[in-house]
Design a protein around this motif. Sequence first.
Motif, PDB file in Angstrom:
ATOM      1  N   GLU A   1       4.261  50.533  14.494  1.00  0.00           N
ATOM      2  CA  GLU A   1       4.969  49.848  15.574  1.00  0.00           C
ATOM      3  C   GLU A   1       4.281  48.546  15.964  1.00  0.00           C
ATOM      4  O   GLU A   1       4.803  47.799  16.788  1.00  0.00           O
ATOM      5  CB  GLU A   1       5.099  50.781  16.771  1.00  0.00           C
ATOM      6  N   GLY A   2       3.134  48.269  15.332  1.00  0.00           N
ATOM      7  CA  GLY A   2       2.454  46.990  15.547  1.00  0.00           C
ATOM      8  C   GLY A   2       2.863  45.928  14.546  1.00  0.00           C
ATOM      9  O   GLY A   2       2.418  44.780  14.624  1.00  0.00           O
ATOM     10  N   PHE A   3       3.708  46.294  13.581  1.00  0.00           N
ATOM     11  CA  PHE A   3       4.222  45.329  12.609  1.00  0.00           C
ATOM     12  C   PHE A   3       5.036  44.269  13.348  1.00  0.00           C
ATOM     13  O   PHE A   3       5.945  44.594  14.119  1.00  0.00           O
ATOM     14  CB  PHE A   3       5.098  46.050  11.582  1.00  0.00           C
ATOM     15  N   SER A   4       4.735  43.001  13.107  1.00  0.00           N
ATOM     16  CA  SER A   4       5.445  41.944  13.833  1.00  0.00           C
ATOM     17  C   SER A   4       5.419  40.643  13.054  1.00  0.00           C
ATOM     18  O   SER A   4       4.691  40.493  12.069  1.00  0.00           O
ATOM     19  CB  SER A   4       4.830  41.728  15.221  1.00  0.00           C
ATOM     20  N   VAL A   5       6.219  39.696  13.519  1.00  0.00           N
ATOM     21  CA  VAL A   5       6.306  38.379  12.893  1.00  0.00           C
ATOM     22  C   VAL A   5       5.020  37.607  13.155  1.00  0.00           C
ATOM     23  O   VAL A   5       4.484  37.624  14.263  1.00  0.00           O
ATOM     24  CB  VAL A   5       7.512  37.601  13.453  1.00  0.00           C
ATOM     25  N   LEU A   6       4.505  36.950  12.109  1.00  0.00           N
ATOM     26  CA  LEU A   6       3.284  36.153  12.237  1.00  0.00           C
ATOM     27  C   LEU A   6       3.654  34.725  12.622  1.00  0.00           C
ATOM     28  O   LEU A   6       4.364  34.035  11.889  1.00  0.00           O
ATOM     29  CB  LEU A   6       2.509  36.167  10.910  1.00  0.00           C
ATOM     30  N   ASN A   7       3.151  34.298  13.800  1.00  0.00           N
ATOM     31  CA  ASN A   7       3.470  32.960  14.307  1.00  0.00           C
ATOM     32  C   ASN A   7       2.244  32.072  14.477  1.00  0.00           C
ATOM     33  O   ASN A   7       2.379  30.857  14.599  1.00  0.00           O
ATOM     34  CB  ASN A   7       4.177  33.053  15.669  1.00  0.00           C
ATOM     35  N   GLU A   8       1.039  32.669  14.491  1.00  0.00           N
ATOM     36  CA  GLU A   8      -0.167  31.891  14.769  1.00  0.00           C
ATOM     37  C   GLU A   8      -0.426  30.873  13.660  1.00  0.00           C
ATOM     38  O   GLU A   8      -0.568  31.218  12.487  1.00  0.00           O
ATOM     39  CB  GLU A   8      -1.389  32.806  14.895  1.00  0.00           C
ATOM     40  N   ALA A   9      -0.527  29.593  14.046  1.00  0.00           N
ATOM     41  CA  ALA A   9      -0.670  28.506  13.078  1.00  0.00           C
ATOM     42  C   ALA A   9      -1.941  28.637  12.251  1.00  0.00           C
ATOM     43  O   ALA A   9      -1.939  28.360  11.044  1.00  0.00           O
ATOM     44  CB  ALA A   9      -0.649  27.156  13.800  1.00  0.00           C
ATOM     45  N   ASP A  10      -3.052  29.054  12.891  1.00  0.00           N
ATOM     46  CA  ASP A  10      -4.311  29.127  12.146  1.00  0.00           C
ATOM     47  C   ASP A  10      -4.272  30.195  11.063  1.00  0.00           C
ATOM     48  O   ASP A  10      -4.931  30.081  10.035  1.00  0.00           O
ATOM     49  CB  ASP A  10      -5.487  29.381  13.095  1.00  0.00           C
ATOM     50  N   LYS A  11      -3.472  31.248  11.269  1.00  0.00           N
ATOM     51  CA  LYS A  11      -3.318  32.296  10.242  1.00  0.00           C
ATOM     52  C   LYS A  11      -2.314  31.849   9.170  1.00  0.00           C
ATOM     53  O   LYS A  11      -2.539  32.058   7.982  1.00  0.00           O
ATOM     54  CB  LYS A  11      -2.829  33.595  10.893  1.00  0.00           C
ATOM     55  N   LEU A  12      -1.235  31.232   9.588  1.00  0.00           N
ATOM     56  CA  LEU A  12      -0.206  30.795   8.640  1.00  0.00           C
ATOM     57  C   LEU A  12      -0.728  29.722   7.693  1.00  0.00           C
ATOM     58  O   LEU A  12      -0.301  29.640   6.535  1.00  0.00           O
ATOM     59  CB  LEU A  12       1.012  30.251   9.398  1.00  0.00           C
ATOM     60  N   ASN A  13      -1.664  28.900   8.173  1.00  0.00           N
ATOM     61  CA  ASN A  13      -2.159  27.779   7.380  1.00  0.00           C
ATOM     62  C   ASN A  13      -3.492  28.074   6.696  1.00  0.00           C
ATOM     63  O   ASN A  13      -4.105  27.164   6.119  1.00  0.00           O
ATOM     64  CB  ASN A  13      -2.299  26.531   8.267  1.00  0.00           C
ATOM     65  N   ARG A  14      -3.942  29.305   6.751  1.00  0.00           N
ATOM     66  CA  ARG A  14      -5.235  29.659   6.159  1.00  0.00           C
ATOM     67  C   ARG A  14      -5.211  29.413   4.653  1.00  0.00           C
ATOM     68  O   ARG A  14      -4.311  29.857   3.948  1.00  0.00           O
ATOM     69  CB  ARG A  14      -5.544  31.128   6.454  1.00  0.00           C
ATOM     70  N   GLN A  15      -6.219  28.709   4.166  1.00  0.00           N
ATOM     71  CA  GLN A  15      -6.299  28.374   2.739  1.00  0.00           C
ATOM     72  C   GLN A  15      -7.522  29.032   2.108  1.00  0.00           C
ATOM     73  O   GLN A  15      -8.523  29.278   2.774  1.00  0.00           O
ATOM     74  CB  GLN A  15      -6.384  26.852   2.548  1.00  0.00           C
ATOM     75  N   PRO A  16      -7.465  29.320   0.803  1.00  0.00           N
ATOM     76  CA  PRO A  16      -8.621  29.927   0.143  1.00  0.00           C
ATOM     77  C   PRO A  16      -9.730  28.917  -0.097  1.00  0.00           C
ATOM     78  O   PRO A  16      -9.493  27.710  -0.131  1.00  0.00           O
ATOM     79  CB  PRO A  16      -8.037  30.405  -1.191  1.00  0.00           C
ATOM     80  N   GLU A  17     -10.931  29.423  -0.263  1.00  0.00           N
ATOM     81  CA  GLU A  17     -12.021  28.563  -0.722  1.00  0.00           C
ATOM     82  C   GLU A  17     -11.859  28.346  -2.223  1.00  0.00           C
ATOM     83  O   GLU A  17     -11.333  29.200  -2.936  1.00  0.00           O
ATOM     84  CB  GLU A  17     -13.382  29.204  -0.434  1.00  0.00           C
ATOM     85  N   ARG A  18     -12.324  27.205  -2.690  1.00  0.00           N
ATOM     86  CA  ARG A  18     -12.247  26.891  -4.111  1.00  0.00           C
ATOM     87  C   ARG A  18     -13.593  26.345  -4.596  1.00  0.00           C
ATOM     88  O   ARG A  18     -14.372  25.810  -3.803  1.00  0.00           O
ATOM     89  CB  ARG A  18     -11.130  25.870  -4.388  1.00  0.00           C
ATOM     90  N   ILE A  19     -13.829  26.497  -5.882  1.00  0.00           N
ATOM     91  CA  ILE A  19     -15.067  26.002  -6.473  1.00  0.00           C
ATOM     92  C   ILE A  19     -15.009  24.481  -6.565  1.00  0.00           C
ATOM     93  O   ILE A  19     -14.034  23.907  -7.042  1.00  0.00           O
ATOM     94  CB  ILE A  19     -15.297  26.621  -7.854  1.00  0.00           C
ATOM     95  N   LYS A  20     -16.076  23.858  -6.076  1.00  0.00           N
ATOM     96  CA  LYS A  20     -16.203  22.397  -6.117  1.00  0.00           C
ATOM     97  C   LYS A  20     -17.500  22.067  -6.861  1.00  0.00           C
ATOM     98  O   LYS A  20     -18.527  22.715  -6.636  1.00  0.00           O
ATOM     99  CB  LYS A  20     -16.247  21.849  -4.686  1.00  0.00           C
TER     100      LYS A  20
END
Length: 485
Positions: A416-435
């Motif tokens: 019952e905690g399943f819900s729509v994700l609206n938080e910008a910081d979570k929606l825009n989270r990007q993976p780390e990449r090798i540089k």
Amino acid sequence: MKKYSISACIAAIILLFNSCATNPVTGKRDIVLMSEEQEIALGAQSDPAVLAQFGLYEDKALQQFITEKGQAMAAISHRPNLKYEFKVVDSPVINAFALPGGYVYFTRGIMAHFNNEAQFAGVLGHEIGHITARHSVQQQSKATLAQVGLIAGMVISPEIAQLGDAASQGLGLLFLKFGRDDERESDRLGVEYSSKIGYDASEMADFFLTLQRQQEGSGAAIPDFLSTHPNPADRYATVHEMAAEWKKKLNLTNAQVERNRYLKRIEGMVYGEDPRQGFVENNAFYHPELKFKFPIPSGWGYMNSPQVFQMGPKDGKAIMNLTLVPGETLEAAAQQMLQGYNLQPVESKSTTVNGLPALAIIADQKQDQQQQQQQQQVIRTLTYLIKYNGNNYSLMGITTANDFNNYFQTFTNTMEGFSVLNEADKLNRQPERIKLYTVQQASTLSQIFEQQNVKKERMQELAILNGLQLTDRVDRGTMIKLVSP
């Protein structure tokens, strides 16, 4: 009675003799319970399950690289007749594994930790060695095709695991542990095969030390290379000795290492967990691509894959799965789910979960006559099927009927905690990449990390990633790996 006993012994000897096959590597007779045709078919049937579980890493150039090197090595192996397939799978775990019949997989996690082509080639030869020496077939024969659930033993008890898709035969093959003799043989073959295609096989020994350091530093599960394996120090010395012997035998005066060329191949590779595929933070699971979230019970372990998100308590008495279920309607999805898991509904109701249409279903696993006679515990499930963005999400809680009331509220709180994700910081989270960074002035690795603003708590992690110690002096012009968002 004696006559029958003698006949039985003769029959057993004939069966044993017929179960023997000549090992392509040693030339000796091995006890195996399948023909080469069956071995090839088993690998072909299991490959889709592996790809469904881990996913293929989307990098055509890297996939082409592993295929080209793999085919070159397979051609000079003891079983060049097999139709080999080589794939990089999308997992941050540092591992490589092989299935019977010619299927070899490297995770992007292990590809990130190689520091030259020779290290990669040595491990590639090691995995091909498991196939050419038929180690998987031998181990499976010894285990009499015993099935192993993917995370059974970590968060699930065997009774609960029977409802998990991860208990398939294909994935079970990945958990057949090789003994020390098998590993020594694969090390030997890894040295032989990588040397024969021109690489410096001694680099494989250095990579084993990287694996050992990573495991000791993180406390993570031991990779296949280290479980039931020879002592790392002995193994290091043995591989170096064998590599020197093959260099002399082949007159390999200019063995390839190819550090910079390899590093450029993995530049930009996703490093660690990929948040775009879902991530856990503060006891909640977030999926930026599918735009949903739900809470995870405190203290529960979890595992995320493209096919399923699983979570469970350490005592193994329950499990929850998140999966997608096909169906035009929730009712159609419910029918498919019940049939697929052999469940008998006890009660159900239509409801909403944070404004999303849902079905809540309590169901028991159907028992056959033998299970009833053995008085096995009934498996009871609570499932919330939730319709969101055209998908049917199934959150299923599984436990025994006796424990169901104890876990009912825990299951319900998550579902019952399943819900729509609206938080910008979570929606825009990007993976780390090798540089990649080319050292401008000779310094210790720790000084270089300081200059590049690497956080102190991550310096040891990145030192292992580079196969170096923080106190090592790094020459000007040396290319090293860093990570960045």
